[in-house]
Design a protein around this motif. Structure first.
Motif, mmCIF file in Angstrom:
data_model
loop_
_atom_site.group_PDB
_atom_site.id
_atom_site.type_symbol
_atom_site.label_atom_id
_atom_site.label_comp_id
_atom_site.label_asym_id
_atom_site.label_seq_id
_atom_site.Cartn_x
_atom_site.Cartn_y
_atom_site.Cartn_z
ATOM 1 N N LYS A 100 0.848 -1.193 0.000
ATOM 2 C CA LYS A 100 0.000 0.000 0.000
ATOM 3 C C LYS A 100 0.878 1.236 0.000
ATOM 4 O O LYS A 100 1.720 1.412 0.888
ATOM 5 C CB LYS A 100 -0.921 0.019 1.217
ATOM 6 C CG LYS A 100 -1.899 1.205 1.202
ATOM 7 C CD LYS A 100 -2.764 1.231 2.448
ATOM 8 C CE LYS A 100 -3.813 2.340 2.367
ATOM 9 N NZ LYS A 100 -3.208 3.687 2.220
ATOM 10 N N HIS A 105 -7.759 1.830 -4.121
ATOM 11 C CA HIS A 105 -6.942 1.362 -3.007
ATOM 12 C C HIS A 105 -5.495 1.852 -2.982
ATOM 13 O O HIS A 105 -4.817 1.716 -1.985
ATOM 14 C CB HIS A 105 -6.949 -0.163 -2.952
ATOM 15 C CG HIS A 105 -6.651 -0.840 -4.260
ATOM 16 N ND1 HIS A 105 -5.514 -0.604 -4.996
ATOM 17 C CD2 HIS A 105 -7.355 -1.761 -4.957
ATOM 18 C CE1 HIS A 105 -5.514 -1.355 -6.083
ATOM 19 N NE2 HIS A 105 -6.625 -2.063 -6.098
ATOM 20 N N ASN A 106 -4.956 2.407 -4.063
ATOM 21 C CA ASN A 106 -3.554 2.852 -4.106
ATOM 22 C C ASN A 106 -2.594 1.741 -3.666
ATOM 23 O O ASN A 106 -1.641 1.959 -2.907
ATOM 24 C CB ASN A 106 -3.333 4.092 -3.231
ATOM 25 C CG ASN A 106 -3.934 5.342 -3.841
ATOM 26 O OD1 ASN A 106 -3.814 5.568 -5.050
ATOM 27 N ND2 ASN A 106 -4.588 6.154 -3.031
ATOM 28 N N LYS A 107 -2.863 0.534 -4.151
ATOM 29 C CA LYS A 107 -2.020 -0.614 -3.817
ATOM 30 C C LYS A 107 -1.477 -1.248 -5.087
ATOM 31 O O LYS A 107 -2.100 -1.181 -6.150
ATOM 32 C CB LYS A 107 -2.825 -1.656 -3.030
ATOM 33 C CG LYS A 107 -3.317 -1.167 -1.676
ATOM 34 C CD LYS A 107 -4.183 -2.217 -0.981
ATOM 35 C CE LYS A 107 -4.694 -1.715 0.363
ATOM 36 N NZ LYS A 107 -5.577 -2.704 1.034
#
Length: 223
Positions: free
Chosen positions: A154, A178-180
């Protein structure tokens, strides 16, 4: 061409090819350092599944948007699952090119590389079109495969804007919020779904070289 100029040009080309039309990237890519021998076959703390682990079946999509199950992949023989951060990462593009060029060596050993990222299908297709990759490129924006292999990273909130300032909007690449993405990783998995060898590193500029991967494969086959 320095890394920043390459990255900016890559992102510009991708934005002009949002529907995954064929693109031609610069031939000069950033230098990707090989993993130190003492670190080869190791994982970052809390990342990656252990050797001997059996991966449960999961289903994700190909770069063409077709459903692809893990069990269907291993039915065809041993595979080498390579998680890359995304098409926005120039170091990943360098690794993809190296793996593509080495395909005859992997094929001769009866092992198929399988590339997986959190990119949505049309973004994954960019890599496929750019390098004419002869093995699977899979899209996993829901992080199903990432979780199965425990390689989810993340991006810290304080770095999200920094990435955006460089033109990297992760939500646009994955289609999720999610920015993952993946910790750069590689796993050799046999036809029974058992992990025989694995490596992960938070240092995305350093990854196992093709030669190191082939040596690991040969050592496994010699046992």
């Amino acid at each position: 061409m320095n890394t920043l100029k390459y990255l900016c040009l890559t992102l510009l080309l991708c934005s002009l090819n949002a529907v995954a039309a064929p693109i031609s990237l610069p031939t000069e890519l950033p230098e990707l350092s090989a993993t130190k021998p003492s670190k080869l076959g190791t994982h970052e703390v809390g990342v990656g599944v252990a050797n001997g682990s059996k991966i449960k079946n999961f289903t994700i999509k190909s770069h063409q948007g077709r459903l692809t199950s893990f069990n269907d992949l291993i039915k065809q023989g041993d595979i080498m699952v390579v998680f890359y951060r995304g098409g926005w990462c120039p170091y990943c593009n360098m690794q993809i090119r190296q793996l593509t060029e080495a395909w005859p060596e992997f094929k001769r050993r009866g092992i198929t590389p399988v590339l997986i990222s959190a990119d949505k299908p049309d973004a994954s297709m960019m890599a496929q079109k750019t390098y004419d990759i002869p093995f699977p490129v899979l899209s996993d924006p829901k992080l199903t495969a990432h979780k199965a292999f425990n390689v989810v990273f993340k991006l810290p909130d304080e770095l999200v804007k920094t990435y955006q300032d460089y033109g990297i909007v992760l939500k646009d690449w994955s289609g999720k919020k999610h920015n993952k993405f993946a910790v750069a990783s590689a796993f050799i998995v046999d036809k029974n779904g058992v992990v025989k060898w694995g490596h992960s590193s938070n240092d995305y500029k350093t990854r196992p070289s093709v030669e190191q991967l082939i040596k690991a494969i040969d050592q496994l086959k010699a046992r």
